[in-house]
Design a protein around this motif. Structure first.
Motif, PDB file in Angstrom:
ATOM      1  N   PRO A  23       0.813  -1.233   0.000  1.00  0.00           N
ATOM      2  CA  PRO A  23       0.000   0.000   0.000  1.00  0.00           C
ATOM      3  C   PRO A  23       0.839   1.272   0.000  1.00  0.00           C
ATOM      4  N   LEU A  24       1.993   1.225   0.718  1.00  0.00           N
ATOM      5  CA  LEU A  24       2.847   2.413   0.744  1.00  0.00           C
ATOM      6  C   LEU A  24       3.391   2.745  -0.643  1.00  0.00           C
ATOM      7  N   VAL A  25       3.817   1.702  -1.378  1.00  0.00           N
ATOM      8  CA  VAL A  25       4.351   1.938  -2.723  1.00  0.00           C
ATOM      9  C   VAL A  25       3.264   2.472  -3.649  1.00  0.00           C
ATOM     10  N   LEU A  26       2.088   1.837  -3.596  1.00  0.00           N
ATOM     11  CA  LEU A  26       0.982   2.310  -4.433  1.00  0.00           C
ATOM     12  C   LEU A  26       0.571   3.731  -4.063  1.00  0.00           C
ATOM     13  N   MET A  27       0.525   4.002  -2.757  1.00  0.00           N
ATOM     14  CA  MET A  27       0.160   5.334  -2.296  1.00  0.00           C
ATOM     15  C   MET A  27       1.183   6.376  -2.750  1.00  0.00           C
ATOM     16  N   ALA A  28       2.458   6.013  -2.724  1.00  0.00           N
ATOM     17  CA  ALA A  28       3.505   6.950  -3.137  1.00  0.00           C
ATOM     18  C   ALA A  28       3.361   7.307  -4.612  1.00  0.00           C
ATOM     19  N   ILE A  29       3.118   6.265  -5.451  1.00  0.00           N
ATOM     20  CA  ILE A  29       2.961   6.535  -6.881  1.00  0.00           C
ATOM     21  C   ILE A  29       1.743   7.414  -7.144  1.00  0.00           C
ATOM     22  N   PHE A  30       0.642   7.065  -6.501  1.00  0.00           N
ATOM     23  CA  PHE A  30      -0.582   7.850  -6.692  1.00  0.00           C
ATOM     24  C   PHE A  30      -0.419   9.278  -6.172  1.00  0.00           C
ATOM     25  N   SER A  31       0.166   9.414  -4.973  1.00  0.00           N
ATOM     26  CA  SER A  31       0.296  10.732  -4.337  1.00  0.00           C
ATOM     27  C   SER A  31       1.208  11.650  -5.127  1.00  0.00           C
ATOM     28  N   TYR A  32       2.240  11.057  -5.730  1.00  0.00           N
ATOM     29  CA  TYR A  32       3.171  11.887  -6.506  1.00  0.00           C
ATOM     30  C   TYR A  32       2.437  12.654  -7.611  1.00  0.00           C
ATOM     31  N   TYR A  33       1.507  11.952  -8.301  1.00  0.00           N
ATOM     32  CA  TYR A  33       0.772  12.604  -9.382  1.00  0.00           C
ATOM     33  C   TYR A  33      -0.433  13.407  -8.872  1.00  0.00           C
TER      34      TYR A  33
END
Length: 583
Positions: A23-33
């Protein structure tokens, strides 16, 4: 090795790693954009809120100044003065100057630092101002500006210019111009000018944080620059045509625009009453800089959280089942609203002990904070009620003392004694810090003291009639509710009457409410009547005590004005709606 170990702890650790890391990795990718959009949205909302505040400040001020010009134009004394075609003596003109000075000062315009100039067209000596000298700009009916203003088809308009007030060392950037027409013949008697200093707009600009190289422009209805925060040299120039085209589309959405070799984000809003436009320019580089800083901070936090999750997962995986279950059960009870429980720390001597101890402290702190929030809300309401109750009309006190002075000069000692006695009782009751809750009988006694004073002023011009339900005289009510209603009937109804004035004071029960009704035969009630400070305070106090459905209502029937104040009967002791409001 840890990952080769098939114990429960290693399996639990691997599970935590998968559950926490993915979830952290997915959240990081989503949050970046997604962060860039959210930051822009936040900046937009913050800027537009500031623009709305600025809009309200400027619009309300201009509307109030317009009302002042209306008052001056419609004043009969000023009309009579401007109708004069000559002055026979210096004393006659001096007397007119004093009259105009008194009228203008009655609206407290000097406190607003707004110069007022009144120019009459019938004689060169019909010039009046709140300033030490009359501006040459408006000094003659033969001047270019006056001839230009005469040709306008509107009676009220704005004139944008930049004029330096030499004495005050202030720049005037906007003038409200109003033709003064004879109310009987509709001929133009003169003009009234209200100058607005650039300092007024500067004081508003200072309330809002501005980025370097950013600017705020105030435009009139035609896109002419009234003033700005940065340059001060573009007053009377038209704003950028292309930018105005986008603004005039009326979508009210911020947009990006290139101006003077720099990219800006443009925010704008149009004032409801004056139709002026506020335009705020923020360089895009500042907005992008904030985005970059926040994104970099977020990435750093993400890395720290990722590393921390690995360590915490490893450390907590060996002791988790029973203590965590106990902790989870307690948290569920708290979530349901039970704040009177705590975690049982018996047989705990590890990290769970510290977690449970912290949780117990948190519950204790929450209970303390809930009590503090309640007390703050109570104290805030109490302070607001005291503030509303404490306001006494200074004009009433001034007029009463002025009447006493003239009666004393005329040797009417008995009237002086009666008036001083009634005034003393009135003031003692008004400023008393005890007993904020009184009986209806006590508040009506205060009205009698007030009317004794007013009868001495109005003499035979005033008749008072009472229609009181004696069965409710001992009911409780907040102090000082009735007097402002009676004062309003006198000042706005009876005082300007040429005929004998009648005021009827009725108190009666209606369903589960108590009604105070003040009826007068004054002729000055207008459909667009708005409550002043005194009546507004009474209305606010009643709503604070009883609820929004109670308060003041006005009506005009058969040439009589009905002012009706409705309160509830649920005032028991000093508690209303479950909250104490003792003083």
């Amino acid at each position: 090795m840890i990952f080769e170990n098939r114990t429960f702890r290693s399996r639990l650790f691997k599970l935590f790693m998968l559950i926490g890391t993915i979830p952290l990795v997915l959240m990081a990718i989503f949050s970046y954009y997604n962060t860039s959009y959210r930051i822009s949205d936040k900046i937009d909302n913050s800027t537009q809120e500031n623009m709305a505040i600025m809009e309200e400040l400027i619009d309300s001020t201009i509307v109030n100044l317009g009302s002042i010009s209306d008052f001056i134009v419609e004043n009969k004394e000023i009309q009579n003065i401007l109708k004069k075609t000559e002055y026979k003596t210096y004393e006659e003109r001096f007397e007119d100057v004093q009259k105009v000075y008194t009228i203008v000062n009655s609206i407290e315009v000097r406190r607003m630092d707004i110069p007022i100039y009144i120019l009459g067209l019938n004689t060169p000596y019909s010039r009046f101002t709140t300033q030490p000298y009359f501006s040459n700009m408006y000094g003659s009916k033969q001047s270019y500006l006056i001839r230009k203003f005469m040709d306008y088809d509107r009676d009220k308009f704005f004139y944008v210019h930049r004029k330096v007030d030499g004495r005050e060392s202030k720049d005037t950037v906007l003038t409200i111009v109003r033709k003064i027409r004879d109310l009987e013949t509709d001929t133009v008697l003169g003009f009234v000018f209200l100058d607005i200093y650039d300092e007024y707009f500067d004081n508003i600009f200072k309330k809002f944080n501005l980025y370097e190289d950013s600017n705020i422009f105030i435009l009139d209805q035609n896109g002419i620059i009234i003033t700005d925060n940065k340059y001060k040299t573009e007053t009377t120039f038209k704003y950028n045509d292309r930018c105005l085209e986008i603004i005039n589309e009326g979508k009210n959405n911020p947009f990006e625009f290139n101006m003077k070799n720099m990219k800006y984000k443009v925010y704008y809003t149009t004032l409801k009453n004056t139709k002026f436009t506020i335009v705020r320019l923020i360089p895009l580089r500042h907005i992008n800089y904030e985005k970059r800083i926040i994104i970099e901070t977020f990435i750093g936090i993400f890395v720290i959280l990722f590393i921390s999750s690995i360590l915490i997962s490893y450390l907590l995986s060996n002791k988790i089942s029973e203590p965590i279950k106990k902790l989870s059960t307690t948290m569920e009870e708290v979530e349901k609203g039970r704040l009177d429980i705590s975690i049982d720390l018996t047989n705990c001597d590890d990290e769970i002990y510290n977690l449970g101890k912290t949780f117990n402290k948190m519950i204790e702190k929450i209970n303390i904070l809930i009590e503090e929030v309640y007390m703050k809300k109570y104290l805030l309401k109490e302070a607001e009620l005291k503030n509303l109750k404490s306001q006494i009309n200074p004009h009433f006190l001034y007029n009463s003392l002025e009447s006493i002075k003239w009666m004393a000069k005329l040797g009417e000692n008995k009237k002086v004694s009666k008036m001083i006695t009634s005034l003393g009782r009135f003031l003692r009751y008004s400023i008393s810090k005890t007993d904020d809750i009184v009986t209806i009988r006590e508040d009506l006694t205060q009205i009698e003291n007030y009317l004794k004073i007013m009868r001495l002023r109005f003499e035979d011009k005033l008749t008072i009639e009472y229609d009181i339900d004696q069965t409710i005289m001992d009911e409780k009510m907040p102090k000082l509710l009735i007097q402002p209603l009676v004062e309003n009937a006198l000042i706005h109804g009876i005082e300007k009457n040429t005929d004998k004035g009648i005021i009827i004071i009725k108190v009666y029960r209606s369903a589960e409410n108590i009604v105070f009704e003040i009826i007068d035969n004054g002729m000055n009630f207008k459909k667009d009547f708005k409550m002043g400070i005194g009546l507004s305070n009474v209305d606010k106090r009643v709503k604070l005590y009883y609820g929004k459905e109670y308060g003041i209502r006005f009506n005009r029937v058969d040439n009589k004005t009905y002012c009706k104040l409705t309160i509830g009967e649920n005032l028991q002791g000093e508690e209303v709606h479950g909250e104490s409001i003792n003083s």
